[in-house]
Design an enzyme around this catalytic site. Structure first.
Site, PDB file in Angstrom:
ATOM      1  N   ARG A   1      13.790 -17.080 -13.772  1.00  0.00           N
ATOM      2  CA  ARG A   1      14.964 -16.559 -14.489  1.00  0.00           C
ATOM      3  C   ARG A   1      14.973 -16.973 -15.959  1.00  0.00           C
ATOM      4  O   ARG A   1      15.564 -16.311 -16.795  1.00  0.00           O
ATOM      5  CB  ARG A   1      16.257 -17.073 -13.843  1.00  0.00           C
ATOM      6  CG  ARG A   1      16.509 -16.562 -12.437  1.00  0.00           C
ATOM      7  CD  ARG A   1      17.961 -16.831 -12.048  1.00  0.00           C
ATOM      8  NE  ARG A   1      18.211 -16.722 -10.612  1.00  0.00           N
ATOM      9  CZ  ARG A   1      18.524 -15.600  -9.987  1.00  0.00           C
ATOM     10  NH1 ARG A   1      18.583 -14.468 -10.642  1.00  0.00           N
ATOM     11  NH2 ARG A   1      18.762 -15.601  -8.680  1.00  0.00           N
TER      12      ARG A   1
ATOM     13  N   ASP B   1      18.381  -0.954  -7.797  1.00  0.00           N
ATOM     14  CA  ASP B   1      17.154  -0.613  -7.085  1.00  0.00           C
ATOM     15  C   ASP B   1      17.462   0.550  -6.135  1.00  0.00           C
ATOM     16  O   ASP B   1      17.406   1.704  -6.528  1.00  0.00           O
ATOM     17  CB  ASP B   1      16.686  -1.890  -6.372  1.00  0.00           C
ATOM     18  CG  ASP B   1      15.371  -1.747  -5.657  1.00  0.00           C
ATOM     19  OD1 ASP B   1      14.473  -1.092  -6.189  1.00  0.00           O
ATOM     20  OD2 ASP B   1      15.226  -2.291  -4.538  1.00  0.00           O
TER      21      ASP B   1
ATOM     22  N   GLU C   1      25.159  -5.654 -14.438  1.00  0.00           N
ATOM     23  CA  GLU C   1      24.240  -5.957 -13.333  1.00  0.00           C
ATOM     24  C   GLU C   1      22.832  -6.114 -13.896  1.00  0.00           C
ATOM     25  O   GLU C   1      22.505  -5.551 -14.942  1.00  0.00           O
ATOM     26  CB  GLU C   1      24.353  -4.790 -12.325  1.00  0.00           C
ATOM     27  CG  GLU C   1      23.336  -4.721 -11.228  1.00  0.00           C
ATOM     28  CD  GLU C   1      23.501  -5.785 -10.161  1.00  0.00           C
ATOM     29  OE1 GLU C   1      23.688  -6.968 -10.519  1.00  0.00           O
ATOM     30  OE2 GLU C   1      23.388  -5.459  -8.972  1.00  0.00           O
TER      31      GLU C   1
ATOM     32  N   ASP D   1      14.791 -13.283 -10.816  1.00  0.00           N
ATOM     33  CA  ASP D   1      13.967 -14.329 -10.192  1.00  0.00           C
ATOM     34  C   ASP D   1      13.028 -13.779  -9.130  1.00  0.00           C
ATOM     35  O   ASP D   1      13.201 -12.677  -8.612  1.00  0.00           O
ATOM     36  CB  ASP D   1      14.861 -15.371  -9.525  1.00  0.00           C
ATOM     37  CG  ASP D   1      15.483 -14.851  -8.236  1.00  0.00           C
ATOM     38  OD1 ASP D   1      15.997 -13.713  -8.247  1.00  0.00           O
ATOM     39  OD2 ASP D   1      15.432 -15.570  -7.219  1.00  0.00           O
TER      40      ASP D   1
ATOM     41  N   PHE E   1       8.096  -4.784  -8.598  1.00  0.00           N
ATOM     42  CA  PHE E   1       8.969  -5.972  -8.593  1.00  0.00           C
ATOM     43  C   PHE E   1       8.802  -6.714  -9.915  1.00  0.00           C
ATOM     44  O   PHE E   1       7.699  -7.004 -10.358  1.00  0.00           O
ATOM     45  CB  PHE E   1       8.605  -6.884  -7.418  1.00  0.00           C
ATOM     46  CG  PHE E   1       9.570  -8.023  -7.256  1.00  0.00           C
ATOM     47  CD1 PHE E   1      10.786  -7.831  -6.619  1.00  0.00           C
ATOM     48  CD2 PHE E   1       9.274  -9.281  -7.773  1.00  0.00           C
ATOM     49  CE1 PHE E   1      11.699  -8.871  -6.489  1.00  0.00           C
ATOM     50  CE2 PHE E   1      10.179 -10.326  -7.646  1.00  0.00           C
ATOM     51  CZ  PHE E   1      11.394 -10.125  -7.008  1.00  0.00           C
ATOM     52  N   ILE E   2       9.929  -7.012 -10.559  1.00  0.00           N
ATOM     53  CA  ILE E   2       9.873  -7.685 -11.854  1.00  0.00           C
ATOM     54  C   ILE E   2      10.610  -9.034 -11.837  1.00  0.00           C
ATOM     55  O   ILE E   2      11.497  -9.250 -11.002  1.00  0.00           O
ATOM     56  CB  ILE E   2      10.475  -6.796 -12.979  1.00  0.00           C
ATOM     57  CG1 ILE E   2      11.939  -6.434 -12.669  1.00  0.00           C
ATOM     58  CG2 ILE E   2       9.670  -5.542 -13.185  1.00  0.00           C
ATOM     59  CD1 ILE E   2      12.652  -5.771 -13.838  1.00  0.00           C
TER      60      ILE E   2
ATOM     61  N   GLY F   1      21.842 -12.792 -11.499  1.00  0.00           N
ATOM     62  CA  GLY F   1      20.842 -12.129 -12.353  1.00  0.00           C
ATOM     63  C   GLY F   1      21.309 -11.665 -13.714  1.00  0.00           C
ATOM     64  O   GLY F   1      20.492 -11.472 -14.611  1.00  0.00           O
TER      65      GLY F   1
ATOM     66  N   LYS G   1      15.693   1.549 -11.327  1.00  0.00           N
ATOM     67  CA  LYS G   1      14.454   2.104 -10.756  1.00  0.00           C
ATOM     68  C   LYS G   1      14.796   3.463 -10.144  1.00  0.00           C
ATOM     69  O   LYS G   1      15.126   3.541  -8.957  1.00  0.00           O
ATOM     70  CB  LYS G   1      13.915   1.180  -9.656  1.00  0.00           C
ATOM     71  CG  LYS G   1      13.388  -0.163 -10.116  1.00  0.00           C
ATOM     72  CD  LYS G   1      12.848  -0.943  -8.910  1.00  0.00           C
ATOM     73  CE  LYS G   1      12.474  -2.351  -9.268  1.00  0.00           C
ATOM     74  NZ  LYS G   1      12.192  -3.181  -8.076  1.00  0.00           N
TER      75      LYS G   1
HETATM   76  P1  5GP Z   1      20.010  -2.592  -4.610  1.00  0.00           P
HETATM   77  O1  5GP Z   1      21.210  -2.741  -3.741  1.00  0.00           O
HETATM   78  O2  5GP Z   1      20.232  -1.681  -5.792  1.00  0.00           O
HETATM   79  O3  5GP Z   1      18.814  -2.142  -3.793  1.00  0.00           O
HETATM   80  O4  5GP Z   1      19.606  -4.038  -5.054  1.00  0.00           O
HETATM   81  C1  5GP Z   1      19.914  -4.619  -6.261  1.00  0.00           C
HETATM   82  C2  5GP Z   1      19.536  -6.081  -6.212  1.00  0.00           C
HETATM   83  O5  5GP Z   1      18.221  -6.271  -5.668  1.00  0.00           O
HETATM   84  C3  5GP Z   1      19.467  -6.652  -7.621  1.00  0.00           C
HETATM   85  O6  5GP Z   1      20.715  -7.141  -8.037  1.00  0.00           O
HETATM   86  C4  5GP Z   1      18.416  -7.743  -7.474  1.00  0.00           C
HETATM   87  O7  5GP Z   1      19.025  -8.937  -7.035  1.00  0.00           O
HETATM   88  C5  5GP Z   1      17.483  -7.240  -6.384  1.00  0.00           C
HETATM   89  N1  5GP Z   1      16.266  -6.594  -6.955  1.00  0.00           N
HETATM   90  C6  5GP Z   1      15.923  -5.289  -6.832  1.00  0.00           C
HETATM   91  N2  5GP Z   1      14.754  -5.045  -7.467  1.00  0.00           N
HETATM   92  C7  5GP Z   1      14.348  -6.211  -7.999  1.00  0.00           C
HETATM   93  C8  5GP Z   1      13.204  -6.597  -8.797  1.00  0.00           C
HETATM   94  O8  5GP Z   1      12.303  -5.811  -9.153  1.00  0.00           O
HETATM   95  N3  5GP Z   1      13.142  -7.906  -9.181  1.00  0.00           N
HETATM   96  C9  5GP Z   1      14.088  -8.819  -8.831  1.00  0.00           C
HETATM   97  N4  5GP Z   1      13.916 -10.085  -9.271  1.00  0.00           N
HETATM   98  N5  5GP Z   1      15.180  -8.506  -8.090  1.00  0.00           N
HETATM   99  C10 5GP Z   1      15.314  -7.207  -7.685  1.00  0.00           C
END
Ligand code: 5GP
Length: 178
Positions: free
Chosen positions: A168, A106, A102, A162, A155-156, A48, A134
């Site tokens: 992407r 999330d 990164e 992606d 979700f974006i 990403g 977020k």
């Molecule tokens: P975390 O461990 O912080 O919950 O997850 C981070 C990963 O979740 C990011 O690197 C990404 O791959 C995925 N992710 C979380 N939110 C989104 C979103 O809104 N859109 C997309 N495309 N991927 C997300």
């Protein structure tokens, strides 16, 4: 209003490319200021981060190096839970100023684990630069020193992010349509 379709979902354009460029520049300016006189290693988390990394580096005016890793998660023992493995780190980060680059933080779980894993290699410093954060979704405390955008819990896609492999390549960012 610009609406696109990817797989089964519709997405609405929310952040145009110009706004992304301005915020990435702001993050780069802060890194230029904070790391003056140092030579940080920017460590991108694939897939990403690739667009963010490219634009961020073009705005850095200090000496810096770049490397990329991938993360894989697997279920460990009952006590360890999910284990994050950092794949592809070919150079030593001991004594280096490392900036993890990164796409989005999330729940924060991925970055929390990654910080833990990298800290074992004794870098001089470790910081996170994330394109998106977020805040409402954070489940663990993780210090995101640099974030280009704080966004709501939606979700974006686009600008490197992606939906099931697609989107992407979009230069703008889109929110999923409720
Ligand atoms: P975390 O461990 O912080 O919950 O997850 C981070 C990963 O979740 C990011 O690197 C990404 O791959 C995925 N992710 C979380 N939110 C989104 C979103 O809104 N859109 C997309 N495309 N991927 C997300």
């Amino acid at each position: 209003m610009s609406v696109i379709r990817i797989h089964d979902k519709e997405f609405v354009k929310t952040i145009p490319a110009e706004e992304i460029a301005a915020q990435v520049k702001r993050v780069a300016d802060n890194i230029n200021r904070d790391y003056a006189g140092k030579r940080p290693l920017l460590l991108g988390v694939l897939n990403g981060c690739f667009m963010f990394m490219s634009d961020l580096m073009k705005n850095l005016e200090l000496e810096c190096e770049v490397s990329f890793v991938k993360l894989s998660s697997y279920q460990g023992s009952e006590t360890t839970g999910t284990v994050t493995e950092v794949i592809g780190l070919s150079e030593s980060i001991e004594g280096r100023d490392v900036i993890i680059v990164e796409d989005i933080v999330d729940t924060g779980l991925t970055m929390h684990k990654m910080l833990e894993v990298l800290a074992e290699s004794n870098p001089a410093s470790l910081a996170i630069a994330s394109l998106f954060l977020k805040p409402a979704r954070l489940r663990v405390s993780v210090d995101v020193k640099y974030s280009a955008f704080e966004i709501p819990d939606r979700f974006i896609v686009g600008y490197g992010l992606d939906y099931d492999g697609l989107g992407r390549n979009l230069p703008d960012v889109y929110d999923v349509k409720e």
